[in-house]
Structures are given as structure tokens and as C-alpha cells.
Design a protein around this motif. Structure first.
Motif, short mmCIF file in Angstrom:
data_model
loop_
_atom_site.label_atom_id
_atom_site.label_comp_id
_atom_site.label_asym_id
_atom_site.label_seq_id
_atom_site.Cartn_x
_atom_site.Cartn_y
_atom_site.Cartn_z
N TYR A 58 0.87 -1.19 0.00
CA TYR A 58 0.00 0.00 0.00
C TYR A 58 0.90 1.24 0.00
O TYR A 58 1.25 1.80 1.04
CB TYR A 58 -0.96 -0.03 1.20
N TYR A 59 1.25 1.69 -1.21
CA TYR A 59 2.21 2.80 -1.39
C TYR A 59 1.64 4.19 -1.03
O TYR A 59 2.42 5.10 -0.73
CB TYR A 59 2.69 2.81 -2.87
N PRO A 60 0.28 4.44 -1.08
CA PRO A 60 -0.16 5.83 -0.95
C PRO A 60 0.29 6.52 0.34
O PRO A 60 0.76 7.66 0.30
CB PRO A 60 -1.69 5.75 -1.02
N THR A 61 0.17 5.84 1.47
CA THR A 61 0.45 6.51 2.74
C THR A 61 1.92 6.91 2.85
O THR A 61 2.24 8.07 3.13
CB THR A 61 0.06 5.61 3.93
N ARG A 62 2.82 5.96 2.61
CA ARG A 62 4.23 6.32 2.79
C ARG A 62 4.68 7.32 1.72
O ARG A 62 5.52 8.18 1.97
CB ARG A 62 5.14 5.10 2.87
N THR A 63 4.09 7.23 0.52
CA THR A 63 4.50 8.16 -0.54
C THR A 63 4.03 9.57 -0.21
O THR A 63 4.78 10.54 -0.33
CB THR A 63 3.93 7.70 -1.90
#
Ligand code: AVI
Length: 319
Positions: A58-63
Motif C-alpha cells: 500500500y504505497y499511498p500513505t508512505r509516498t
């Protein structure tokens, strides 16, 4: 001695059980068999969502966090310090922490439907930032909520991270942004939006190997059992998430594994094998599409920040 009441700015409007019952009954009774994703977020759903945010896929949060922390000084230069900062759907207020040092708002008003979660986070934030006035607002930011009067000389700035805008229908997104533009007139909106990308990356993000997203989706049925006395056999449904390229969105569904009957609110619903209850859309955007949407809603788009792989975007719009 009664405990001192936490300083809450407003009328409390919590997730409404009658609304959940009615909406779920409507979704079960007839096509399009869809229900708002807002019902995911009871205490268990919020806990599962926090776990999703930590998942490798789940890339959205860390990005988005990286974009905010790497550009915090630049963001503060664009917006200016000393604003009256309102966050829509603040949850644990974790992303705003990346901005507070540079942005130095006069006041921070986090709005969230889960007042318990919010008050704990707000109290922590005040301890961490002496001098910052935090006024939690318990309410549904997509419908009615009441903000305390604006502060003289402090432009109102909205913060709407996480690409939650993507969980609205296009009509709801426009309506939300139009309302925000009116409310934030003289200030602006800083918001995060997920971008269109390789469908394989999207697919993995919503079908994680540990099954946390599946549990998050299925929790909707478990919640109905807990709160509404429904008798869903949760194991008789599977989590389906796929990218609908024509619509530019991830869709999540709960699919009935067999023909079954469900009792809910004094009614009995027959579900065919394969019936898909549509629980969420997560729209993915292009930078141009977002700019057009912002202009249509009455904003003047300013700066945009993205990551090197152009996975996610953060937008500053003047109102
Ligand atoms: C909150 N929202 C932006 C998330 C999303 O990606 O659409 C909710 C979510 N659903 C499944 N995973 C995460």
C-alpha cells in the motif's frame, strides 16, 4: 470529581446506526447493490485501515508522507504561516504532524467522525506542540459539521490528505470541493490525491498478501452483525478488488460464495451465489484531471508536489 471535559468545539454527530441499517438494507434489496465506504470505519475498521497504511504493497500513505515531509518548508512558504488549519477526516492526526513545524498554524481543527480516536490524538498533539490550540470537531465532514467562528487575520486552510477524495463519486467530489471552496474563501485547500499508474501496482495495493485489505472489507459485514444484529456468515463472502480502467478506479466488492439468506432489521434477504456488494471505489487521477476538477469547484490551483515515480500528488489550491 468529574473529569474536566475535553475542549470540543462543536455538536457531536457520530456515525449513525439508522443510516447504516437503511443503506445496507437498500444495498441488499436491489441493484446496484452498493453501499458507502464510510461504513468501514468503526473502531475495528479504523484499526485495520491503520494496518493497511503500513503494508508494503500500500504505497499511498508512505509516498504522501514522504512528499509532505520533504516539501514541508516549501508548502509552508506557499501557504504562509499563522493560518487556521482545518483537517477533514483527521483520524490519528498523523500527517499534519509533518507540517506543523514549518506551517505553524494559529489553530488546528481536526474533524473526524470517530470522536474518541480524535480526542486522544488532539490531546497528544497539544502536548507535543505547546502553544498550538487544537479544537477537535466531532462530525461527518461530508455532511453537517459546525466549526467555531473564524479567527480574525488567520486565513482558513483545509487539509485533506490520503486521497480520500478518491472514495467519493465524481459528483460527490465536486460537491465536496465546491463546499470547501466556499468555506475556505480567502485561504485554500492542501489535498492529497492518488495518481493513475500501472494497474499491477494498484492491484497489489488492494489485494495485499497478508489479507488485511480483505479483512477491512469483510469487517463491514462483521460490523453489521455487531451493531445491527444481522446474521451474516462472514466466511461466506470473499474480498474482490480490481482496477476498472474505463472508470479510472479500484473497485472493492464483497462477493457471496453461495446462495444464502441474511436477516437484517426484521427483513430476510436472499443473496445469489456471485452477488457482489459494491463497498468502495477508489478513483485514481491525472494531474490535469485534478486541475480541471479544482477549477470547476471554484479554486485557483497553485503548486503541486509529487514523488519521483509520480505515484501520488499533493495540491495547493487557493480559494
Ligand atoms: C481511505 N482511502 C483513501 C483508502 C483508499 O485507498 O481508497 C481506503 C482503502 N481501501 C482499501 N484500502 C485502503
Amino acid at each position: 470529581l468529574a473529569p474536566a471535559p475535553l475542549r470540543t468545539a462543536v455538536d457531536v454527530e457520530t456515525a449513525d446506526e439508522a443510516g447504516f441499517l437503511q443503506d445496507l438494507q437498500r444495498a441488499l434489496a436491489a441493484p446496484p447493490h452498493s453501499i458507502s465506504p464510510k461504513y468501514f470505519y468503526d473502531a475495528e475498521g479504523s484499526r485495520l485501515f491503520d494496518r493497511i497504511c503500513e503494508l508494503p504493497e500500500y504505497y499511498p500513505t508512505r509516498t504522501e508522507r514522504a512528499i509532505l515531509s520533504e516539501n514541508a518548508a516549501d508548502i509552508a512558504r506557499e501557504i504562509g504561516t499563522g493560518c487556521d488549519l482545518v483537517e477533514f477526516g483527521a483520524g490519528s492526526c498523523s500527517k499534519v504532524r509533518l507540517l506543523l513545524g514549518d506551517l505553524r498554524p494559529r489553530r488546528y481543527l481536526p474533524i473526524d467522525i470517530s470522536s474518541e480516536h480524535l480526542e486522544v490524538s488532539a490531546a497528544e498533539l497539544e502536548r507535543e506542540h505547546p502553544g498550538l490550540l487544537v479544537l477537535p470537531v466531532a462530525g461527518d465532514y461530508t455532511s453537517t459539521f459546525h466549526l467555531p467562528p473564524a479567527l480574525a487575520g488567520a486565513p482558513r486552510v483545509g487539509f485533506f490528505p490520503g486521497s480520500t477524495i478518491g472514495n467519493f463519486t465524481p459528483a460527490e467530489a465536486l460537491q465536496f470541493l465546491r463546499g470547501a471552496a466556499r468555506m475556505l474563501s480567502g485561504g485554500g485547500l492542501l489535498f492529497g490525491a492518488d495518481l493513475v499508474k500501472d494497474p499491477a501496482v494498484l492491484h497489489a495495493a488492494y489485494n495485499d498478501a497478508q489479507g488485511v485489505t480483505a479483512a477491512f472489507n469483510l469487517n463491514l459485514l462483521a460490523r453489521a452483525n455487531r451493531e445491527l444484529g444481522a446474521d451474516f456468515d462472514v466466511d461466506a463472502f470473499w474480498h474482490s478488488a480490481f482496477y476498472n480502467a474505463a472508470a479510472g478506479r479500484i473497485e472493492m466488492h464483497l462477493v457471496s460464495r453461495r446462495h444464502q439468506r441474511v436477516a437484517l432489521g426484521g427483513e430476510c434477504y436472499e443473496l445469489d451465489e456471485g452477488l457482489a456488494l459494491h463497498t468502495e471505489n477508489s478513483y485514481k487521477f491525472t494531474l490535469d484531471g485534478l486541475r480541471r476538477l479544482a477549477v470547476q469547484a471554484g479554486f485557483r490551483p497553485q503548486a503541486v508536489w509529487t514523488d519521483p515515480d509520480r505515484l501520488f500528488s499533493v495540491h495547493w489550491l487557493r480559494a
